[in-house]
Design a protein around this motif. Structure first.
Motif, PDB file in Angstrom:
ATOM      1  N   ASN A   1      36.671  60.400  68.638  1.00  0.00           N
ATOM      2  CA  ASN A   1      37.541  60.659  68.751  1.00  0.00           C
ATOM      3  C   ASN A   1      36.341  62.083  67.257  1.00  0.00           C
ATOM      4  O   ASN A   1      37.567  62.350  66.128  1.00  0.00           O
ATOM      5  CB  ASN A   1      38.735  59.778  68.056  1.00  0.00           C
ATOM      6  N   LEU A   2      35.775  61.442  67.231  1.00  0.00           N
ATOM      7  CA  LEU A   2      34.658  61.333  65.667  1.00  0.00           C
ATOM      8  C   LEU A   2      35.202  63.172  65.828  1.00  0.00           C
ATOM      9  O   LEU A   2      35.569  63.575  64.649  1.00  0.00           O
ATOM     10  CB  LEU A   2      33.668  61.406  66.627  1.00  0.00           C
ATOM     11  N   ASN A   3      35.362  64.025  66.948  1.00  0.00           N
ATOM     12  CA  ASN A   3      35.230  65.688  66.795  1.00  0.00           C
ATOM     13  C   ASN A   3      36.585  66.034  67.145  1.00  0.00           C
ATOM     14  O   ASN A   3      36.629  67.470  67.348  1.00  0.00           O
ATOM     15  CB  ASN A   3      34.339  66.526  66.908  1.00  0.00           C
ATOM     16  N   LYS A   4      37.639  65.629  66.809  1.00  0.00           N
ATOM     17  CA  LYS A   4      39.128  66.142  67.543  1.00  0.00           C
ATOM     18  C   LYS A   4      39.584  66.101  66.287  1.00  0.00           C
ATOM     19  O   LYS A   4      39.759  65.629  64.791  1.00  0.00           O
ATOM     20  CB  LYS A   4      39.649  64.941  67.917  1.00  0.00           C
TER      21      LYS A   4
END
Lengths: 69, 517
Positions: free
Chosen positions: A66-69
């Motif tokens: 989920n880091l780059n969402k």
């Protein structure tokens, strides 16, 4: 045998000159590292938040996906 | 990626760099001096000359000071892994667990047992057993370094593992592949050899000071011969291990190589910059040389053993080069994104018990896992994947330049010692004293090349720093950064003060005891 080993270390420590100062430094250093820093500043992040490996895995998976969402 | 706290990442990186660089002040001297002491003691046992025992005991005292002050400074790095880099710590799984456990056991048994015999065992155990203990301390401390460097080698070139998507951990697939990885083997050999060079310079520098002061001249001259011989062999071998490391970097971390050489555009017959000054430009990643001294084909040869080989530059790696089969960073970012999305989908589908769909996503994940870490740069400028070029370039050239100087230095010291002329060479003796800090600079420069040159990767291609960091308050990291700075600086001052006091005192107090055995 055990007494021999104990005496070996005992005599060694007692006959130290520079070593006594070094042991004092080692003692202070280990106190700072393991008592001050480890206990107050460096708690294991995941272990402090989760009780079991499953919860840790779920958390890290969530973080990684989920880091780059 | 608005929620990523870049100040936290930068402080965590700075803290790790600070601890690693300070830790590395103490380690190489231990690695090299332990062998020099073992060689000196072997000469004592072989010749029976008590002067060699006196020499051995003197250097052993300095070794003990460095060992005592440096011991456990590396443990802080492990604290930082668990606190500041928890995603990374979890992700590496048992790949680190096994080597670090072996290191711990080895350090405990070999070093703690035999160091005690080495220091307390004079006159209490036989000469041969004492000598064996000294050699085992040397071998043990170097083997400890092996396991740490195997772990580091894996981060530079991850292999021999399988990523478990259910636990988010890498699992050891082949221990021997991890242990015998050419990157790890070269790194280990290059690192320990550099420690031998530093320790040799340390012994020569202090001995030179004694000769200049006309104190303990016999001890100093004998020590210089042993250290210069050991140092010369080690520094020549360092060239081969450095060459091996460069070839591994070219194969697995081409961006690091390009940064080390300030190579923006790749070419066949790529030149090696012997000396160069990069210009200050405001354009990012476009620095050209203000002046340089290129060796035509040198970089191609260094990287691939062929003067005409193509060496990719930063632009080739970022934008791709079809002619040479290099895919662009944007393509890698796309594949990395696919891997991350597939992992997320797999996780959700598995929870919903949709096993067939989950298996399909797992296949997509596995097909793109090689570029997993690039996915975190989706929507970013791929230039963010370029390491600091100037720092890598200068650190590399300082390391290589000093390494070359050390070969000449050892040859010169050995020559004048063997000709028995060293006492009259005041300039060379002063140079020897001032070479000690240069040896430390070369050591630190080496680590800067290894670690800064691979930024932003914590694990090459799989995990960048932005994905590795824990969600903690950056103020905590800032506080501990300065705490470490204070503790390590105090330790360094203590080391220098105690060492200098012992060096000024000299081996005089050891004469009496050395005649007993």
């Amino acid at each position: 045998m055990i007494r021999k080993i104990i005496n070996f270390y005992k005599e060694g420590f007692l006959s130290m000159e520079v070593g006594k100062k070094l042991w004092l430094i080692i003692g202070i250093k280990l106190f700072i590292l393991f008592i001050v820093l480890k206990l107050f500043f460096f708690q294991d992040f995941l272990s402090s938040k989760f009780d079991n490996n499953k919860a840790k895995s779920d958390y890290v998976l969530e973080e990684l996906t989920n880091l780059n969402k | 990626m608005e929620h990523i706290d870049f100040s936290l990442i930068d402080w965590s990186r700075a803290q790790f760099a600070l601890t690693a660089l300070y830790h590395w002040i103490f380690v190489p001297l231990t690695l090299g001096l332990s062998f020099i002491i073992a060689i000196m003691e072997s000469l004592y046992v072989k010749t029976g000359n008590p002067e060699w025992k006196r020499i051995t005991k003197f250097w052993m005292t300095l070794f003990g000071i460095n060992f005592a002050i440096g011991v456990a400074t590396g443990i802080i790095l492990e604290f930082e892994f668990g606190t500041n880099w928890s995603n990374y710590s979890w992700f590496v799984g048992d790949i680190f667990g096994a080597p670090l456990a072996i290191e711990g056991i080895m350090a405990f048994f070999l070093e703690s047992t035999f160091i005690a015999i080495m220091f307390f065992g004079w006159n209490k155990v036989s000469k041969k057993f004492h000598l064996l203990s000294s050699w085992l301390v040397a071998i043990g401390s170097n083997l400890s370094a092996l396991w740490i460097l195997v772990a580091n080698g894996w981060m530079q070139n991850p292999l021999g593992m399988h990523f478990n998507p259910d636990t988010a951990r890498n699992e050891m697939g082949n221990f021997w592949e991890v242990l015998l990885s050419p990157v790890a083997v070269n790194k280990f050999l290059h690192t320990i050899t550099s420690g031998y060079v530093l320790a040799s310079i340390f012994v020569i520098g202090i001995s030179a000071w004694y000769v200049l002061k006309k104190r303990h001249v016999n001890l100093a001259k004998r020590s210089m011969v042993v250290a210069a011989t050991f140092g010369l062999i080690a520094s020549l071998y360092l060239v081969f291990t450095g060459d091996g490391s460069a070839k591994q970097v070219a194969k697995h971390q081409p961006m690091k190589l390009a940064a080390m050489e300030g190579l923006y555009y790749g070419s066949d017959n790529a030149p090696l910059v012997a000396i160069g000054v990069l210009e200050n430009t405001k354009k990012p990643y476009e620095e050209d040389f203000l002046m340089d001294l290129p060796i035509p084909g040198g970089l191609s040869f260094l990287a691939f053993g062929n003067m005409n080989a193509f060496v990719p530059g930063i632009h080739d790696l970022v934008h791709g080069n079809k002619e040479h089969g290099i895919i662009s960073y944007n393509e890698k970012i796309e594949m990395g994104k696919k891997a991350i999305d597939a992992l997320a989908a797999y996780k959700t589908l598995k929870k919903e018990n949709k096993t067939d769909e989950a298996a399909a996503q797992l296949k997509i994940f596995e097909a793109n896992f090689k570029y997993f870490g690039y996915g975190y740069y989706f929507g970013h400028n791929p230039h963010e994947l370029i390491p600091p070029v100037k720092l890598s370039f200068y650190a590399f050239h300082i390391m290589v330049g000093l390494g070359t100087y050390f070969i000449l230095f050892f040859a010169l010291i050995l020559y004048f010692n063997l000709k028995n002329k060293i006492e009259n060479k005041g300039l060379i003796l002063r140079l020897a004293v001032w070479t000690i800090p240069l040896a430390y600079i070369a050591q630190e420069a080496g680590w800067i090349v290894a670690e800064v040159g691979r930024q932003p990767w914590v694990i090459q291609d799989l995990m960048p720093t932005i994905a590795a960091v824990s969600k903690i308050d950056s103020s905590n990291v800032i506080i501990t950064f300065f705490l470490f700075l204070a503790v390590f600086t105090a330790l360094l001052i203590a080391e220098i003060k105690i060492l200098l006091a012992q060096i000024k005192k000299g081996p005089g107090n050891l004469i009496e005891s050395s005649t007993k055995n």
